[in-house]
Write an enzyme that holds these catalytic residues in place. Structure first.
Site, PDB file in Angstrom:
ATOM      1  N   LYS A  21       9.051  57.339 -24.538  1.00 58.58           N
ATOM      2  CA  LYS A  21       9.200  56.883 -23.154  1.00 58.58           C
ATOM      3  C   LYS A  21       9.935  57.926 -22.312  1.00 58.58           C
ATOM      4  CE  LYS A  21      11.646  52.920 -22.279  1.00 58.58           C
ATOM      5  NZ  LYS A  21      12.568  53.043 -21.134  1.00 58.58           N
ATOM      6  N   GLY A  93      14.864  52.270 -15.483  1.00 52.06           N
ATOM      7  CA  GLY A  93      16.118  52.925 -15.093  1.00 52.06           C
ATOM      8  C   GLY A  93      15.983  54.439 -15.078  1.00 52.06           C
ATOM      9  N   ARG A 122      21.557  47.389 -11.674  1.00 51.94           N
ATOM     10  CA  ARG A 122      21.976  48.628 -12.356  1.00 51.94           C
ATOM     11  C   ARG A 122      22.478  49.666 -11.349  1.00 51.94           C
ATOM     12  NH1 ARG A 122      17.946  50.062 -17.006  1.00 51.94           N
ATOM     13  NH2 ARG A 122      19.814  51.186 -17.667  1.00 51.94           N
ATOM     14  N   GLN A 168      20.468  60.581 -18.038  1.00 49.98           N
ATOM     15  CA  GLN A 168      19.791  60.301 -16.770  1.00 49.98           C
ATOM     16  C   GLN A 168      20.498  61.003 -15.619  1.00 49.98           C
ATOM     17  OE1 GLN A 168      19.596  56.015 -16.529  1.00 49.98           O
ATOM     18  NE2 GLN A 168      17.918  55.892 -18.013  1.00 49.98           N
ATOM     19  N   ASP A 321      20.235  53.853 -27.552  1.00 50.31           N
ATOM     20  CA  ASP A 321      19.263  52.760 -27.461  1.00 50.31           C
ATOM     21  C   ASP A 321      19.057  52.055 -28.806  1.00 50.31           C
ATOM     22  OD1 ASP A 321      18.946  53.241 -24.760  1.00 50.31           O
ATOM     23  OD2 ASP A 321      17.342  54.688 -25.077  1.00 50.31           O
ATOM     24  N   LYS A 348      22.985  48.529 -19.398  1.00 53.62           N
ATOM     25  CA  LYS A 348      21.570  48.774 -19.706  1.00 53.62           C
ATOM     26  C   LYS A 348      20.730  47.639 -19.103  1.00 53.62           C
ATOM     27  CE  LYS A 348      22.296  52.565 -21.837  1.00 53.62           C
ATOM     28  NZ  LYS A 348      21.892  53.809 -21.200  1.00 53.62           N
ATOM     29  N   ARG A 352      24.249  44.883 -23.026  1.00 55.28           N
ATOM     30  CA  ARG A 352      23.824  44.866 -24.437  1.00 55.28           C
ATOM     31  C   ARG A 352      24.957  44.623 -25.426  1.00 55.28           C
ATOM     32  NH1 ARG A 352      19.255  49.566 -24.331  1.00 55.28           N
ATOM     33  NH2 ARG A 352      17.663  48.304 -23.301  1.00 55.28           N
TER      34      ARG A 352
HETATM   35  C1  S3P Z   1      17.461  57.854 -21.059  1.00 55.02           C
HETATM   36  C2  S3P Z   1      18.820  57.985 -21.185  1.00 55.02           C
HETATM   37  C3  S3P Z   1      19.702  56.906 -21.653  1.00 55.02           C
HETATM   38  C4  S3P Z   1      18.912  55.827 -22.364  1.00 55.02           C
HETATM   39  C5  S3P Z   1      17.686  55.424 -21.610  1.00 55.02           C
HETATM   40  C6  S3P Z   1      16.759  56.617 -21.432  1.00 55.02           C
HETATM   41  C7  S3P Z   1      16.688  59.004 -20.552  1.00 55.02           C
HETATM   42  O1  S3P Z   1      20.355  56.334 -20.532  1.00 55.02           O
HETATM   43  O2  S3P Z   1      19.710  54.690 -22.598  1.00 55.02           O
HETATM   44  O3  S3P Z   1      16.971  54.421 -22.316  1.00 55.02           O
HETATM   45  O4  S3P Z   1      15.443  59.012 -20.714  1.00 55.02           O
HETATM   46  O5  S3P Z   1      17.296  59.922 -20.005  1.00 55.02           O
HETATM   47  P1  S3P Z   1      21.733  56.965 -19.947  1.00 55.02           P
HETATM   48  O6  S3P Z   1      21.454  58.338 -19.512  1.00 55.02           O
HETATM   49  O7  S3P Z   1      22.123  56.077 -18.789  1.00 55.02           O
HETATM   50  O8  S3P Z   1      22.713  56.887 -21.081  1.00 55.02           O
END
Ligand code: S3P
Length: 434
Positions: A21, A93, A122, A168, A321, A348, A352
């Site tokens: 993903k 997100g 969020r 992220q 995750d 999240k 969670r």
């Molecule tokens: C993700 C980063 C993580 C993860 C999310 C996907 C990404 O979040 O929990 O499912 O693809 O960069 P955070 O960056 O908020 O920790």
């Protein structure tokens, strides 16, 4: 939609899990920012990543489906078109936090982003703050939440120390940094590095060095254009984790998951399992590796007894995750399994910590919440019952695996939540049990 998962017979066979993903989101976004068409093989066909395709199309990219591949004809770095209506990020997100990095330098244009009920809870201040320092203006509901508007501007480079280890936020600032003289992001501990790898593959000037705290300092700078010949998306280690946990827990199971991504910044769960004494064989990428390609390996799993372990803060981003599954494994492990330093779990798709603790306790687990994690006392068994997904895909899938390993089965309330990352989970399990 509710779905029951009965105590399972052995899971056996080979299977390819859904595409990653995180990498799919990035392929669509960086493909849309590129100047030449980008071919994406094995793009994840699930609700979250389809939201990203719809978003880039609204911004002017063309997405073609050809012979099982996607071809993304991008807008170029500086030419995203402002759509006449809000961009709907759905439940995603990652889309909500990465896309503003690109939008923030579309000078003179404004973009509104909104999503579903869960996304509206969020926070986006974590990206609004650094983008604001770079010169963009973000207006968010109550200063923190979607819907929010990104007003594009000429950006200046910053040095940004991430207050939380979030891939992220790191990715958002790095994307914005592509039009600055130099932008540096320092992370306290390593987090997934798919954005850095894909930007390097696309020819962006990107440099990375280890910093004292253990994480990395990454610098990007002025980029005329991005060119990416193709992306081959590996199987998602976070989706694989559900079947891996089932294989470890369900008696006499033996299964092989094919072509799973084993980028070391995503392999925390496999290392935790190794400590727990689980028999999971995979050719993992050595920690610290940085190169543009994403490594893959087959993962060979079999059922075996497990021991408790402790997961500390520095390991959390590498398994963020998968931590709900660590709680489930803890129910069957010998001793107390502890997860600490994982306060990020509270923001999240659901809180969670609360949803995992309440959900597993309702199935008979001995589990206590901590402000930043949980403690599970292994009893070697789980009764079963009903688990509410709270619209969170990883909770729904956790409930499903718990059912397979339980004594009485689990009814997952709201199993449809799984559609954002792993829509065919129940079918894959049926295939492995047959
Ligand atoms: C993700 C980063 C993580 C993860 C999310 C996907 C990404 O979040 O929990 O499912 O693809 O960069 P955070 O960056 O908020 O920790």
């Amino acid at each position: 939609m509710n779905m029951r998962f009965e105590p399972s017979g052995p899971l056996r066979g080979r299977l390819a899990v859904p595409a990653d993903k995180s990498i799919s989101h990035r392929a669509a976004l960086i493909g849309a920012m590129a100047s030449e068409p980008v071919r994406v093989r094995n793009y994840l066909d699930a609700a979250d990543t389809n939201s990203t395709l719809a978003a880039v199309q609204q911004l002017g990219a063309i997405v073609e489906r050809r012979d099982g591949e996607l071809v993304i004809r991008g807008c170029g770095l500086r030419n995203a078109m402002a759509p006449g209506k809000p961009i709907d990020v759905g439940n995603a997100g990652t889309l909500m936090r990465l896309l503003p990095g690109w939008l923030s330098f579309q000078q003179g244009a404004s973009f509104e982003l909104d999503g579903d009920e869960s996304i509206r809870r969020r926070p986006v201040d974590r990206i609004a703050e650094p983008l604001g320092r770079m010169g963009a203006r973000i207006e968010a509901r109550n200063g923190r939440f979607p819907p929010f508007t990104v007003h594009g501007a000429a950006l200046t480079g910053i040095t940004y120390e991430l207050p939380v280890a979030s891939a992220q936020v790191k990715s958002c600032v790095l994307l914005a940094g592509l039009v600055t003289d130099a932008t540096t992001v320092a992370e306290p501990v390593p987090s997934r590095d798919h954005t850095e790898r894909m930007l390097a593959a696309a020819g962006a000037p990107i440099e990375r060095s280890e910093c004292q705290a253990g994480g990395y300092t990454t610098t990007v700078g002025n980029t005329d254009e991005l060119e990416l010949t193709g992306v081959d998306v590996p199987g998602d280690p976070s989706s694989a984790a559900f079947l891996i946990a089932a294989g470890v827990l369900v008696r006499d199971s033996r299964l092989v998951l094919e072509r799973v991504g084993v980028n070391w910044t995503r392999a925390g769960f496999l290392r935790i399992l190794e400590r727990m004494g689980a028999i999971v064989l995979a050719d993992l990428e050595p920690a610290g590796t940085f190169n543009p390609h994403e490594p893959v390996a087959d993962i060979d799993v079999r059922n075996a007894p497990i021991e408790a372990t402790t997961v500390e803060a520095e390991e959390v981003p590498l398994a963020i995750d998968e931590l709900p599954l660590v709680a489930l494994l803890g129910c069957f492990a010998d001793g107390d399994t502890v997860v600490r330093g994982a306060g990020e779990l509270r923001i999240k798709e659901s809180d969670r910590i609360a949803t995992v603790v309440d959900g597993l306790r309702g199935l008979g687990a001995e589990i206590e919440a901590l402000p930043d994690g949980f403690v599970v006392t292994g009893t070697g068994r789980l009764r079963g019952g009903q688990l509410e997904s709270h619209g969170d895909h990883r909770l729904a899938l956790l409930g499903a695996v718990a059912g397979l390993a339980s004594e009485e089965g689990v009814e997952v309330v709201g199993m449809d939540a799984a559609a954002v990352s792993y829509p065919r989970f129940a079918n894959d399990v049926a295939e492995l049990i047959a």
